[in-house]
Structure formats: structure tokens, C-alpha cells
Design an enzyme around this catalytic site. Structure first.
Site, short mmCIF file in Angstrom:
data_model
loop_
_atom_site.label_atom_id
_atom_site.label_comp_id
_atom_site.label_asym_id
_atom_site.label_seq_id
_atom_site.Cartn_x
_atom_site.Cartn_y
_atom_site.Cartn_z
N ASP A 180 33.69 5.04 22.86
CA ASP A 180 33.62 5.13 21.40
C ASP A 180 33.94 3.78 20.77
O ASP A 180 33.19 3.25 19.93
CB ASP A 180 34.65 6.18 20.95
CG ASP A 180 34.58 6.46 19.47
OD1 ASP A 180 33.52 6.18 18.86
OD2 ASP A 180 35.57 6.95 18.91
N TYR A 206 39.37 12.80 24.12
CA TYR A 206 38.53 13.61 23.23
C TYR A 206 38.50 15.08 23.62
O TYR A 206 37.84 15.88 22.97
CB TYR A 206 37.10 13.07 23.21
CG TYR A 206 36.89 11.99 22.18
CD1 TYR A 206 37.43 10.74 22.37
CD2 TYR A 206 36.16 12.23 21.03
CE1 TYR A 206 37.25 9.74 21.44
CE2 TYR A 206 35.97 11.23 20.10
CZ TYR A 206 36.51 10.00 20.31
OH TYR A 206 36.33 9.01 19.37
N ASP A 224 40.10 -4.16 28.15
CA ASP A 224 40.47 -5.22 27.20
C ASP A 224 39.72 -6.51 27.52
O ASP A 224 39.20 -7.19 26.61
CB ASP A 224 42.00 -5.45 27.15
CG ASP A 224 42.69 -5.32 28.49
OD1 ASP A 224 42.00 -4.99 29.48
OD2 ASP A 224 43.91 -5.54 28.57
N LYS A 278 40.90 1.20 32.52
CA LYS A 278 42.23 0.58 32.45
C LYS A 278 43.04 1.11 33.64
O LYS A 278 44.14 1.65 33.49
CB LYS A 278 42.88 0.93 31.10
CG LYS A 278 44.15 0.19 30.79
CD LYS A 278 43.94 -1.22 30.30
CE LYS A 278 45.27 -1.92 30.09
NZ LYS A 278 45.12 -3.35 29.76
#
Ligand code: NAD
Length: 363
Positions: free
Chosen positions: A251, A125, A227, A192
Site C-alpha cells: 500500500d 489489513y 526501508d 522487513k
């Protein structure tokens, strides 16, 4: 009684009708708030030459607290997100998005009480992008190859994902401080790091270090791959307490959590920095419902509940939350989205302002 002045940014799409419902409900509690209207979005461009005029930011800086409706961002082209610009300009580094069950709203689960703490200023972002075919993209592709960092196709567009020690330290501290102040038990860092070693890997390393500072606080710390987090949120939403995430995962996972609790119509949020706080729902401007008086103002109203708590108006906040729980629980006077979740049809749903009327009557 304390007097407050709050900047009100109605926004566009469904924003103006939702903020009207919200101010009516907040005013009905008797709190003394002067709403200083300062609008932003595409509709102010003709007058000010920008979707985010300086006087809007000045108003928030003066009042310290603002509440806004959603603002549309053109996809792919046009100006950058006004919502993201407000967060960056005011350094609102923490995005707080509580997700809790409201009985009777037709959600798949009734046992959710978690809080998303999303980093709000960096990651993908940050807005550092190189358009496909540009000189900047060409140079970056050459640089990465020369550094041995990897090969990008020459026709690539590129968005950078910066994650810093500074940004991570303050968001993880915010998550722990929030957990302590609100009687929470666990903070989970979501990442991640197995794949993105230098961005998410740094986020995880710093999060672990900050967690060490809080090891005597009684708050449990754990980390989870993003995930796997998504799958476990759907399977076991009751497991989760406070989740702290880099910007983009925050988000996406907050919309997932909005779905778990019954939809975007009831998911509130706050953007908080060291000096200023701007409250807004998780959802966007839902253009197809704009001006129809059908959208659910609960997310906007619950954002006001967060704002009232922030202003120290705890009694008014608790009364509004109780009214929302009562009116939705009864199921007579609810907007189309909740009616559809409960009965499978929108028949018998009420308009935005009629739902606000029911809340006011309950107050
Ligand atoms: P959206 O959240 O506006 O709407 C998606 C769908 O969710 C709607 O079509 C509707 O079915 C439902 N929905 C959302 N809010 C609702 C409400 N209050 N009551 C009932 N149903 C509701 O998402 P989008 O369509 O992806 O985005 C529309 C615009 O909003 C885009 O320009 C986007 O950039 C912008 N946006 C702004 C913000 C913000 O202002 N902070 C946040 C997200 C998206």
C-alpha cells in the site's frame, strides 16, 4: 465482436465523475460493454443498512469483472473499509499496480516502468484488532506476557499482522507468472524480515522457496528490506521491475511509486483473484475535490486499460493508452494536477470531462 457485462461501482467523493469520464472513453473505442451499475459506500447505507450490499458482490460474482471508483473510509471510527471488504469477500488476493512514466506530465523521472504486486488479504489489513481497554486486548496482553513473547503496556490497542504460507505462496507465484507473461526480467520480494521474524521472515522464506520453483524461467529473483527499497526507488527508480510485497508495504510503496511517476491522478490498479477481478485507481475519494469536475480521471481510465487487457480487448486498451500519452504529451488539455506539475500553476488546466473529451477526440 465480443460482448461483455461489467459491474460498475461509481463509489463516492470524486468517484462518480471519474467513472463517468472512464465509461465515456471506453465506450468511444467501440467495445461492446454493458455497464451494470451497483453502488457501494456510505451513501447507500440509508437504503440498504450496509455500505456494501450483497447485490453488489452478487453482481461482481455474476459478471466476474468490475471496475470501481474510490470509496471513502471513515478514519478511526465507523464502518471498516468497503474497498478492503470487497477484496476479502471475493478473495482478490493480488493487487497489481503498474507504475510507468508518461512523457510530459511533469514527473521527476521519465524512465520508470515497474509493477507492484501487493498481497491483498492478510498482514495488518486482516482487520484483526483489539480496542484499547477491551477484554480482548487485556487477555492478549496477559497471554503474550505469560508466553514470554513480550510485554505490552496495559493501555495498548492491538492490531495483528498475520502472514501465512498459503497467502505468500500464491502472491509470489502470481508475481512470477505475471513477470513471465509480460516479458519482465526480475522479481524483488520486499520485507522487513530482519525485525519481524515470524511474519515477514516467513514471507521471505516462502518467497525464496517459490523462486526456486521458477529458477529455470529466466526471471531473476532478489529480496530487499522495505526501508532500503523506498530509498533506492527514489534514487534509482529504473532499477526496479516487478516488486512483490505484503499488504501494508504494498500500500505504502505503491503511493511512493505513484509520486515518482507524477502523482495519484495517473496511477492505475487491479485486484485479481482466481475467479474475479476488480479494477480501481490507487487513489482515494479526494473529498475536497468531489463534485468540482477537476480531478484527474487518468488513473481510472488506465485502470480500464488494465480491465480491457484482462477482457482480451487489447486493441481498445492500446488505443486508449496511446490517446492518454498523446493528450498529456501535448500538454494543452490536462487537469489541474498535471498542469501544476509542469508549469507550477494550475492556470490553463481543464475540467475532468473536458480532458475526457480530448481523449475521445483523439480516439
Ligand atoms: P486520496 O487519494 O483520496 O487523496 C489525496 C490527495 O491526492 C488529494 O487531496 C489530491 O490532492 C490528490 N488526488 C487523489 N486522486 C486524485 C485525482 N484523481 N486527481 C487529482 N488529484 C488527486 O487520499 P486520502 O485523502 O488519504 O483519502 C480520502 C478517502 O479515500 C479516505 O476515506 C480513504 O480511506 C479513501 N481511500 C479509498 C481508496 C479506494 O477506494 N480504493 C483508496 C485510498 C483511499
Amino acid at each position: 465482436m465480443a460482448k461483455h457485462t461489467v459491474t460498475l461501482i461509481p463509489g463516492d467523493g470524486i468517484g462518480p465523475e471519474l467513472t463517468t469520464a472512464m465509461t465515456r472513453v471506453v465506450d468511444a473505442t467501440g467495445v461492446d460493454i454493458t455497464w451494470e451499475v451497483a453502488d457501494a459506500g456510505e451513501h447507500v447505507m440509508a437504503e440498504y443498512g450496509t455500505p456494501l450490499p450483497e447485490h453488489v458482490l452478487e453482481s461482481v460474482r455474476r459478471n466476474k469483472v468490475a471496475i470501481k471508483g474510490p470509496i471513502t473510509t471513515p478514519v478511526g471510527t465507523g464502518f471498516r473499509s468497503v474497498n478492503v471488504a470487497i477484496r476479502k469477500e471475493l478473495d482478490l488476493y493480488a493487487c497489481l499496480r503498474p507504475a510507468f512514466s508518461i512523457a510530459g506530465n511533469g514527473a521527476r523521472y521519465d524512465n520508470i516502468d515497474l509493477v507492484i504486486v501487493r498481497e491483498n488479504t492478510e498482514d495488518l489489513y486482516a482487520g484483526i484488532e483489539f480496542e484499547q481497554g477491551s477484554e480482548g486486548a487485556r487477555k492478549l496482553i496477559e497471554f503474550a506476557a505469560a508466553e514470554g513473547a513480550g510485554v505490552m503496556r496495559p493501555d495498548s490497542g492491538i492490531s495483528l499482522k498475520p502472514i501465512s504460507i498459503t497467502g505468500t505462496e500464491r502472491i509470489v507465484r502470481f508475481a512470477f507468472d505475471y513477470a513471465i507473461a509480460n516479458g519482465r526480467e526480475k522479481v524483488t520480494a520486499v520485507h522487513k524480515a530482519n525485525i519481524l521474524k515470524h511474519s515477514d521472515g516467513l514471507f521471505l522464506k516462502v518467497a525464496r522457496r517459490v523462486a526456486e520453483e521458477y529458477k529455470d524461467s529466466g526471471i531473476v529473483f532478489e529480496d530487499y528490506i522495505v526501508d532500503a527499497t523506498c530509498m533506492q526507488l527514489v534514487l534509482h527508480p529504473e532499477w526496479w521491475d516487478v516488486l512483490v510485497l505484503p499488504n501494508l508495504y504494498g500500500d505504502i510503496v505503491s503511493d511512493l511509486c505513484a509520486g515518482l511517476i507524477g502523482g495519484l491522478g495517473i496511477a492505475p490498479g487491479a485486484n485479481i483473484g482466481a475467479e474475479y477481478a476488480v479494477f480501481e485507481p490507487v487513489h482515494g475519494s479526494a473529498p475536497k475535490y468531489a463534485g468540482k469536475d477537476v480531478a484527474n480521471p487518468t488513473a481510472e481510465i488506465l485502470s480500464a486499460v488494465l480491465m480491457l487487457n484482462h477482457l482480451g480487448e487489447r486493441d481498445a486498451a492500446a488505443r486508449i493508452l496511446a490517446a492518454v500519452r498523446a493528450v498529456i504529451g501535448e500538454g494543452e488539455c490536462v487537469t489541474y494536477d498535471i498542469k501544476r506539475s509542469v508549469t507550477g500553476s494550475t492556470d490553463g488546466s481543464v475540467a475532468t470531462q473536458a480532458y475526457a473529451d480530448a481523449l475521445i477526440e483523439r480516439l
